[in-house]
Motif scaffolding. Structure first.
Motif, PDB file in Angstrom:
ATOM      1  N   TYR A  49       0.794  -0.884   0.033  1.00  0.00           N
ATOM      2  CA  TYR A  49       0.540  -0.206  -0.400  1.00  0.00           C
ATOM      3  C   TYR A  49       1.069   1.311   0.171  1.00  0.00           C
ATOM      4  CZ  TYR A  49      -3.836  -2.969   0.703  1.00  0.00           C
ATOM      5  OH  TYR A  49      -5.179  -3.439   0.765  1.00  0.00           O
ATOM      6  N   LEU A  50       2.141   1.073   0.302  1.00  0.00           N
ATOM      7  CA  LEU A  50       2.681   2.830   0.249  1.00  0.00           C
ATOM      8  C   LEU A  50       3.300   2.386  -0.999  1.00  0.00           C
ATOM      9  CD1 LEU A  50       4.940   4.567   1.823  1.00  0.00           C
ATOM     10  CD2 LEU A  50       6.543   2.613   2.135  1.00  0.00           C
ATOM     11  N   VAL A  51       3.439   1.495  -1.798  1.00  0.00           N
ATOM     12  CA  VAL A  51       4.142   1.739  -3.204  1.00  0.00           C
ATOM     13  C   VAL A  51       2.787   2.732  -3.985  1.00  0.00           C
ATOM     14  CG1 VAL A  51       4.792   0.512  -5.184  1.00  0.00           C
ATOM     15  CG2 VAL A  51       6.098  -0.191  -2.704  1.00  0.00           C
ATOM     16  N   ARG A  52       1.640   1.556  -3.462  1.00  0.00           N
ATOM     17  CA  ARG A  52       0.551   2.204  -4.048  1.00  0.00           C
ATOM     18  C   ARG A  52       0.218   3.552  -3.916  1.00  0.00           C
ATOM     19  NH1 ARG A  52      -4.822   1.927  -2.599  1.00  0.00           N
ATOM     20  NH2 ARG A  52      -6.621   2.297  -4.550  1.00  0.00           N
ATOM     21  N   GLN A  53       0.611   3.876  -2.618  1.00  0.00           N
ATOM     22  CA  GLN A  53      -0.001   5.393  -2.626  1.00  0.00           C
ATOM     23  C   GLN A  53       1.337   6.788  -3.306  1.00  0.00           C
ATOM     24  OE1 GLN A  53      -2.648   6.364  -1.477  1.00  0.00           O
ATOM     25  NE2 GLN A  53      -2.123   8.002   0.213  1.00  0.00           N
ATOM     26  N   LEU A  54       2.706   6.052  -3.250  1.00  0.00           N
ATOM     27  CA  LEU A  54       3.279   6.621  -3.665  1.00  0.00           C
ATOM     28  C   LEU A  54       3.473   7.012  -5.070  1.00  0.00           C
ATOM     29  CD1 LEU A  54       5.720   7.736  -4.165  1.00  0.00           C
ATOM     30  CD2 LEU A  54       6.943   5.667  -4.078  1.00  0.00           C
ATOM     31  N   PHE A  55       2.234   6.060  -6.409  1.00  0.00           N
ATOM     32  CA  PHE A  55       2.538   5.792  -7.185  1.00  0.00           C
ATOM     33  C   PHE A  55       0.912   6.769  -7.392  1.00  0.00           C
ATOM     34  CE2 PHE A  55      -0.565   4.144 -10.674  1.00  0.00           C
ATOM     35  CZ  PHE A  55       0.603   4.069 -11.752  1.00  0.00           C
ATOM     36  N   PHE A  56       0.243   6.611  -7.401  1.00  0.00           N
ATOM     37  CA  PHE A  56      -0.953   7.191  -7.080  1.00  0.00           C
ATOM     38  C   PHE A  56      -0.861   9.034  -7.046  1.00  0.00           C
ATOM     39  CE2 PHE A  56      -3.708   3.986  -7.626  1.00  0.00           C
ATOM     40  CZ  PHE A  56      -4.166   4.021  -8.590  1.00  0.00           C
ATOM     41  N   LEU A  57       0.019   9.255  -5.915  1.00  0.00           N
ATOM     42  CA  LEU A  57       0.384  10.465  -5.362  1.00  0.00           C
ATOM     43  C   LEU A  57       1.286  10.961  -6.097  1.00  0.00           C
ATOM     44  CD1 LEU A  57       1.266  10.842  -1.544  1.00  0.00           C
ATOM     45  CD2 LEU A  57      -0.452  11.590  -2.427  1.00  0.00           C
ATOM     46  N   GLY A  58       2.685  10.178  -7.384  1.00  0.00           N
ATOM     47  CA  GLY A  58       2.978  10.379  -8.693  1.00  0.00           C
ATOM     48  C   GLY A  58       2.523  11.293  -9.186  1.00  0.00           C
ATOM     49  N   ALA A  59       1.797  10.052  -9.876  1.00  0.00           N
ATOM     50  CA  ALA A  59       0.423  10.896 -11.066  1.00  0.00           C
ATOM     51  C   ALA A  59      -0.258  11.066 -10.713  1.00  0.00           C
ATOM     52  CB  ALA A  59      -0.356   8.909 -10.628  1.00  0.00           C
ATOM     53  N   GLY A  60      -1.087  11.747  -9.449  1.00  0.00           N
ATOM     54  CA  GLY A  60      -1.036  12.914  -9.397  1.00  0.00           C
ATOM     55  C   GLY A  60      -0.749  14.116 -10.083  1.00  0.00           C
ATOM     56  N   PHE A  61       0.546  14.412  -9.213  1.00  0.00           N
ATOM     57  CA  PHE A  61       1.456  15.143  -9.858  1.00  0.00           C
ATOM     58  C   PHE A  61       1.618  15.529 -10.981  1.00  0.00           C
ATOM     59  CE2 PHE A  61       2.799  14.930  -4.786  1.00  0.00           C
ATOM     60  CZ  PHE A  61       3.137  16.936  -4.961  1.00  0.00           C
ATOM     61  N   GLY A  62       1.920  14.382 -11.334  1.00  0.00           N
ATOM     62  CA  GLY A  62       2.069  14.685 -13.334  1.00  0.00           C
ATOM     63  C   GLY A  62       1.040  15.383 -13.868  1.00  0.00           C
ATOM     64  N   LEU A  63      -0.317  14.649 -13.903  1.00  0.00           N
ATOM     65  CA  LEU A  63      -1.713  14.914 -13.864  1.00  0.00           C
ATOM     66  C   LEU A  63      -1.778  16.898 -13.489  1.00  0.00           C
ATOM     67  CD1 LEU A  63      -4.184  14.564 -15.936  1.00  0.00           C
ATOM     68  CD2 LEU A  63      -5.478  14.654 -13.252  1.00  0.00           C
ATOM     69  N   MET A  64      -1.460  17.200 -12.424  1.00  0.00           N
ATOM     70  CA  MET A  64      -1.143  18.618 -12.274  1.00  0.00           C
ATOM     71  C   MET A  64      -0.289  19.496 -12.863  1.00  0.00           C
ATOM     72  SD  MET A  64      -1.609  18.729  -7.738  1.00  0.00           S
ATOM     73  CE  MET A  64      -0.430  17.440  -7.951  1.00  0.00           C
ATOM     74  N   LEU A  65       1.236  18.893 -13.192  1.00  0.00           N
ATOM     75  CA  LEU A  65       1.629  19.446 -13.970  1.00  0.00           C
ATOM     76  C   LEU A  65       1.416  19.761 -15.265  1.00  0.00           C
ATOM     77  CD1 LEU A  65       5.186  18.219 -12.141  1.00  0.00           C
ATOM     78  CD2 LEU A  65       4.711  20.518 -12.517  1.00  0.00           C
ATOM     79  N   LEU A  66       0.850  18.676 -15.960  1.00  0.00           N
ATOM     80  CA  LEU A  66      -0.036  18.469 -17.415  1.00  0.00           C
ATOM     81  C   LEU A  66      -0.881  19.958 -17.414  1.00  0.00           C
ATOM     82  CD1 LEU A  66      -0.216  17.019 -20.191  1.00  0.00           C
ATOM     83  CD2 LEU A  66      -2.159  15.769 -18.838  1.00  0.00           C
ATOM     84  N   MET A  67      -1.643  19.900 -16.645  1.00  0.00           N
ATOM     85  CA  MET A  67      -2.899  20.812 -16.349  1.00  0.00           C
ATOM     86  C   MET A  67      -2.128  22.226 -16.730  1.00  0.00           C
ATOM     87  SD  MET A  67      -6.245  18.737 -14.117  1.00  0.00           S
ATOM     88  CE  MET A  67      -6.975  20.608 -13.788  1.00  0.00           C
ATOM     89  N   VAL A  68      -1.187  22.210 -15.366  1.00  0.00           N
ATOM     90  CA  VAL A  68      -0.536  24.013 -14.994  1.00  0.00           C
ATOM     91  C   VAL A  68      -0.055  24.449 -16.659  1.00  0.00           C
ATOM     92  CG1 VAL A  68       0.876  25.047 -13.994  1.00  0.00           C
ATOM     93  CG2 VAL A  68      -0.677  24.014 -12.534  1.00  0.00           C
ATOM     94  N   ASN A  69       0.420  23.269 -17.330  1.00  0.00           N
ATOM     95  CA  ASN A  69       1.595  23.669 -17.896  1.00  0.00           C
ATOM     96  C   ASN A  69       0.978  24.135 -19.729  1.00  0.00           C
ATOM     97  OD1 ASN A  69       4.739  23.829 -16.924  1.00  0.00           O
ATOM     98  ND2 ASN A  69       3.341  22.334 -16.200  1.00  0.00           N
ATOM     99  N   VAL A  70      -0.131  22.746 -19.802  1.00  0.00           N
ATOM    100  CA  VAL A  70      -0.747  22.674 -20.790  1.00  0.00           C
ATOM    101  C   VAL A  70      -2.196  22.883 -21.024  1.00  0.00           C
ATOM    102  CG1 VAL A  70      -1.327  20.921 -22.676  1.00  0.00           C
ATOM    103  CG2 VAL A  70       1.203  20.681 -21.622  1.00  0.00           C
ATOM    104  N   ILE A  71      -3.475  23.071 -20.099  1.00  0.00           N
ATOM    105  CA  ILE A  71      -4.391  22.959 -21.211  1.00  0.00           C
ATOM    106  C   ILE A  71      -4.567  24.813 -20.577  1.00  0.00           C
ATOM    107  CG2 ILE A  71      -6.192  22.493 -20.060  1.00  0.00           C
ATOM    108  CD1 ILE A  71      -5.487  19.564 -19.847  1.00  0.00           C
ATOM    109  N   PRO A  72      -5.142  25.548 -21.202  1.00  0.00           N
ATOM    110  CA  PRO A  72      -5.611  26.588 -20.513  1.00  0.00           C
ATOM    111  C   PRO A  72      -6.548  26.423 -19.492  1.00  0.00           C
ATOM    112  CG  PRO A  72      -5.775  26.310 -23.061  1.00  0.00           C
ATOM    113  CD  PRO A  72      -5.600  25.111 -22.515  1.00  0.00           C
TER     114      PRO A  72
END
Length: 401
Positions: A49-72
């Protein structure tokens, strides 16, 4: 290195720091509180569950970076109507599956092949985006405000009603957020008071008529039971075996300084120690000092949301940040209130801290929208600071000479 990170992590830096701190806390407390769960469902692999949480947190950060840098930001306004229709379709499908006995028992989760998620998470963000769009457009006259109220309350009743059939707390949370947005959006108080009175009457009707409503139709019995346990106390509390009792015990044993990382005993007996009652485990291990620090982080986030709203030059981004900030802060306060016994038991996780899968991704979308508006504000300020160059024709220069 700082310049490179500044170009990638755009938007309000304080919010980015808050998310980083909450992520570190999430990994620590999820690893500590999922020991019993790992033995039940992961063959004793406590790292799973630690690895699972780390994966989804990382995916969440990636999604936020995509939204901030790409999507108006304007894209969200353009797709607001379609998101609401899509959410209603998913919620209706979930309700239909529940009545047909397909999928998860509570009717909250919709499984589409290997992917399962809660449509209510999509509906929350969609309805807030739609409300922000309508409030942003209808602000000129009293007639506009009344039209905005009618359109918003119609979709709010539909979406919150569909969510209500399986998840009262999420329905109430979303309803309260929309009401707060309309209040800030200058919707006349007489309309809001009428809606609130109708909602209160509905709760009373459900409470006294719960025995007449089958469990297959709604969670009326669950709602009534939670209200009665909160007012009169839970009979099981005499045995000290309820989730709320364990949460209070965890806070008591934690005291001011806590028992230390990984030393929680109560989490081994709580079914929702890693989600609905995770704040209690935080206090047990790290004490009331860190518990107060967690609340302070959410208050700072609320303050930064206010700052972003005040710096917005357009109405839609301002209302969008208002709604999403209130939603996340309300949810955090509910989780903390439930863990401390100040509120009735509900099923609201602590945003960005509790164990989550797709719910973490939807939470990251909310943070991503807020950060996108913050970045847009920064770009607008930089454009305003640039000096205006006036090109003088050559013949005018000659005439001046």
């Amino acid at each position: 290195m700082e310049i490179t990170l500044g170009k990638i992590f755009r938007g309000d830096r304080v919010i980015w720091i808050i998310l980083l701190l909450l992520s570190l806390l999430s990994l620590l407390i999820v690893y500590s509180s999922t020991g019993a769960l790992a033995y039940r469902q992961a063959s004793g692999n406590t790292v799973y569950y630690l690895v699972r949480q780390l994966f989804f947190l990382g995916a969440g950060f990636g999604l936020m970076l995509l939204m901030v840098n790409v999507i108006p930001v304007k894209i969200y306004s353009m797709v607001a109507n379609y998101l609401v229709y899509f959410s209603i379709g998913l919620l209706s499908l979930t309700v239909a599956f529940r009545f047909a006995g397909i999928g998860e028992g509570s009717g909250r989760t919709l499984g589409l092949g290997p992917i399962s998620f809660q449509p209510a998470e999509i509906a929350k963000i969609s309805l807030i985006i739609y409300t922000a769009k309508i409030l942003g457009k209808k602000q000129k006259t009293k007639g506009d405000l009344f039209k905005a109220f009618k359109r918003i309350i119609l979709y709010t009743i539909v979406i919150c009603g569909l969510i209500f059939l399986s998840d009262f707390s999420t329905s109430a949370l979303l309803f309260a957020t929309i009401m707060a947005m309309m209040f800030i959006g200058r919707i006349p108080l007489k309309y809001l008071a009428l809606v609130i009175a109708t909602g209160a009457a509905l709760i009373v009707l459900i409470y006294y008529g719960a025995d007449l409503i089958p469990d297959s139709v709604s969670r009326a019995h669950t709602i009534k039971g939670r209200i009665e346990r909160f007012i009169h106390g839970d009979p099981n509390s005499e045995k000290g075996i309820t989730q709320a009792d364990y949460a209070k015990l965890a806070i008591y044993e934690g005291g001011i300084f806590g028992k230390g990382p990984g030393h929680s005993d109560v989490s081994n007996y709580m079914a929702a120690a890693y989600s609905d009652f995770i704040f209690a485990i935080i206090v047990e291990e790290y004490g009331l000092i860190l518990g107060a620090g967690v609340m302070f982080l959410y208050l700072i986030f609320l303050f930064r949301g206010v700052v972003i709203v005040r710096r917005s030059t357009r109405t839609f981004p301002a209302f969008l940040v208002t709604g999403l900030t209130l939603l996340l802060v309300f949810q955090a306060m509910i989780n903390i209130g439930v863990s401390s016994g100040a509120l009735p038991v509900t099923g609201q996780p602590l945003p960005w801290v509790s164990l989550g899968g797709t719910s973490l991704l939807f939470t990251s979308i909310a943070f991503g929208c807020i950060l996108s508006v913050s970045h847009q504000n920064q770009v607008n300020r930089e454009v305003q600071k640039q000096p205006v160059q006036v090109n003088v024709p050559d013949e005018d220069v000659e005439m001046e000479k």
